[in-house]
Scaffold this motif. Structure first.
Motif, PDB file in Angstrom:
ATOM      1  N   LYS A 184     -17.396  92.879 -33.702  1.00 42.04           N
ATOM      2  CA  LYS A 184     -17.093  93.976 -34.599  1.00 42.04           C
ATOM      3  C   LYS A 184     -16.236  94.987 -33.866  1.00 42.04           C
ATOM      4  CE  LYS A 184     -20.764  93.882 -37.983  1.00 42.04           C
ATOM      5  NZ  LYS A 184     -21.735  94.708 -38.728  1.00 42.04           N
ATOM      6  N   ILE A 185     -15.274  95.539 -34.579  1.00 40.89           N
ATOM      7  CA  ILE A 185     -14.342  96.481 -33.976  1.00 40.89           C
ATOM      8  C   ILE A 185     -14.319  97.779 -34.772  1.00 40.89           C
ATOM      9  CG2 ILE A 185     -12.893  94.685 -32.957  1.00 40.89           C
ATOM     10  CD1 ILE A 185     -10.977  95.029 -35.312  1.00 40.89           C
ATOM     11  N   LEU A 186     -13.809  98.834 -34.133  1.00 39.91           N
ATOM     12  CA  LEU A 186     -13.746 100.140 -34.765  1.00 39.91           C
ATOM     13  C   LEU A 186     -12.478 100.311 -35.589  1.00 39.91           C
ATOM     14  CD1 LEU A 186     -16.186 100.931 -33.060  1.00 39.91           C
ATOM     15  CD2 LEU A 186     -15.019 103.073 -32.516  1.00 39.91           C
ATOM     16  N   ARG A 187     -12.657 100.991 -36.698  1.00 42.61           N
ATOM     17  CA  ARG A 187     -11.519 101.419 -37.506  1.00 42.61           C
ATOM     18  C   ARG A 187     -11.755 102.877 -37.888  1.00 42.61           C
ATOM     19  NH1 ARG A 187     -10.094  97.951 -42.667  1.00 42.61           N
ATOM     20  NH2 ARG A 187     -12.024  98.865 -43.464  1.00 42.61           N
ATOM     21  N   PHE A 188     -10.680 103.677 -37.857  1.00 44.07           N
ATOM     22  CA  PHE A 188     -10.783 105.099 -38.146  1.00 44.07           C
ATOM     23  C   PHE A 188     -10.105 105.401 -39.477  1.00 44.07           C
ATOM     24  CE2 PHE A 188     -11.227 104.537 -33.639  1.00 44.07           C
ATOM     25  CZ  PHE A 188     -12.210 105.453 -33.270  1.00 44.07           C
ATOM     26  N   PRO A 189     -10.646 106.344 -40.252  1.00 48.05           N
ATOM     27  CA  PRO A 189     -10.113 106.594 -41.591  1.00 48.05           C
ATOM     28  C   PRO A 189      -8.760 107.285 -41.611  1.00 48.05           C
ATOM     29  CG  PRO A 189     -11.806 108.209 -41.061  1.00 48.05           C
ATOM     30  CD  PRO A 189     -11.801 107.204 -39.946  1.00 48.05           C
ATOM     31  N   CYS A 190      -8.403 107.975 -40.542  1.00 48.44           N
ATOM     32  CA  CYS A 190      -7.120 108.679 -40.472  1.00 48.44           C
ATOM     33  C   CYS A 190      -6.731 108.857 -39.008  1.00 48.44           C
ATOM     34  CB  CYS A 190      -7.187 110.022 -41.197  1.00 48.44           C
ATOM     35  SG  CYS A 190      -8.675 110.991 -40.853  1.00 48.44           S
ATOM     36  N   LYS A 191      -5.616 109.512 -38.766  1.00 44.73           N
ATOM     37  CA  LYS A 191      -5.079 109.592 -37.418  1.00 44.73           C
ATOM     38  C   LYS A 191      -4.848 111.030 -36.968  1.00 44.73           C
ATOM     39  CE  LYS A 191      -2.471 105.229 -37.681  1.00 44.73           C
ATOM     40  NZ  LYS A 191      -1.135 104.616 -37.505  1.00 44.73           N
TER      41      LYS A 191
END
Length: 322
Positions: A184-191
């Motif tokens: 499982k990897i991380l994903r961010f909603p915005c930058k």
């Protein structure tokens, strides 16, 4: 004692011991380590393994599950004794299917871990969670990284890192997505600035306590903080006092060694700030100054318009890493 049923999220299902045909190809060591059962849940046939002793490590479970899934053609599910949150998280990160008591399960058709537990959902960032977020924004993008990979970059254990990521998930600042069967990897909603602003209400001040002293009997160099760090990043003039940041652990060690000369809360040549987390940096990097975003948070209660203006300038000058 053989089982004839197990409870998955308070729902009982029937299981039965595996016959000899099903165990064909299973090694002697595996037969000695586990009791094998068959069962059906939500219309899916599964092979259930109950350890004969304590819970095996997540790594051992992963290796065994991969081999027996290939051998049997069925999803392998471990029937485990109750364990801590980080153990469940490690099993999930490795793609291991399991049931643990009747409240936790990670199965092919569902994931019922933290959200089915009685734990309190975070409403503010923990020091570890904030470290991970600010590292991602300022040092190195963590998009696409697993918890294990992140733990190799920051000064926290794997267990602490997984809890920090769970906190970030709770407040909506990241999510874990499946990347293959066992990762499982991380994903961010915005930058960048958008993510920083989104985090605004849940960020914490890193500052734990502040005091003065006349000197510190140590050869170690500590990063500068406070107004002097702000002066480094902006056009502000530094104050005459030295301003140093220590972690809680460093502070306790120096205090125990009586390394502070005339510590007090009024004045001195050195202003010491004790922070809730270490300086944010690349591994092995010698950091002379605390990071910009943590510095901004540590100065959040200073209502001097001059400082507010320079903090704003410092944040606007950041080169976001994501």
């Amino acid at each position: 004692m053989e089982l004839n049923e197990i409870s998955i999220l308070h729902r009982k299902i029937r299981i039965s011991p595996c016959g000899k045909e099903r165990l064909k190809g299973v090694s002697v060591g595996e037969k000695l380590s586990y009791t094998f059962y068959e069962g059906v849940y939500e219309g899916i046939s599964m092979l259930f393994l109950q350890p004969r002793k304590g819970n095996p490590t997540p790594r051992e479970c992963g290796i065994t599950a991969e081999r027996l899934t290939t051998l049997s053609g069925l999803p392998v599910v471990f029937i485990l004794k109750s364990g801590p949150t980080y153990e469940r998280q490690r099993l999930t990160d490795k793609g291991v299917y399991f049931v643990m008591s009747d409240r936790y399960a990670h199965l092919p058709m569902l994931i019922a871990l933290e959200k089915t537990s009685d734990r309190k959902v975070a409403s503010a960032l923990t020091p570890v969670a904030q470290y991970i977020l600010l590292y991602h924004l300022q040092v190195k993008s963590l998009k696409g990284f697993s918890a294990k990979e992140i733990a190799g970059l920051i000064p926290y254990s794997y267990e602490s890192t997984t809890l920090g990521i769970t906190c970030l998930e709770d407040v909506g600042l990241c999510e874990k997505i499946q990347d293959g069967p066992r990762r499982k990897i991380l994903r961010f909603p915005c930058k960048g600035m958008e993510l920083w602003k989104k985090a605004g209400q849940v960020l914490i001040s890193p500052l734990e306590k502040r005091f003065y002293c006349e000197g510190i009997r140590t050869d170690k160099e500590y990063p500068a903080c406070g107004i002097n760090a702000l002066a480094h990043y902006t056009w502000l003039n530094p104050d005459p006092e030295r301003m140093l940041m220590l972690t809680s652990k460093e502070y306790r060690s120096l205090k125990s060694a009586e390394a502070f000369d005339s510590p007090n809360v009024f004045d001195g040549k050195i202003i010491v700030e004790v922070w809730k987390y270490p300086v944010i940096k690349m591994a092995e990097e010698n950091k002379e100054w605390v990071d910009r975003l943590s510095l901004a948070l540590s100065l959040g209660n200073d209502d001097d318009p001059r400082i507010e203006k320079e903090v704003e300038r410092m944040i606007n000058d950041i080169q976001w890493k994501d």
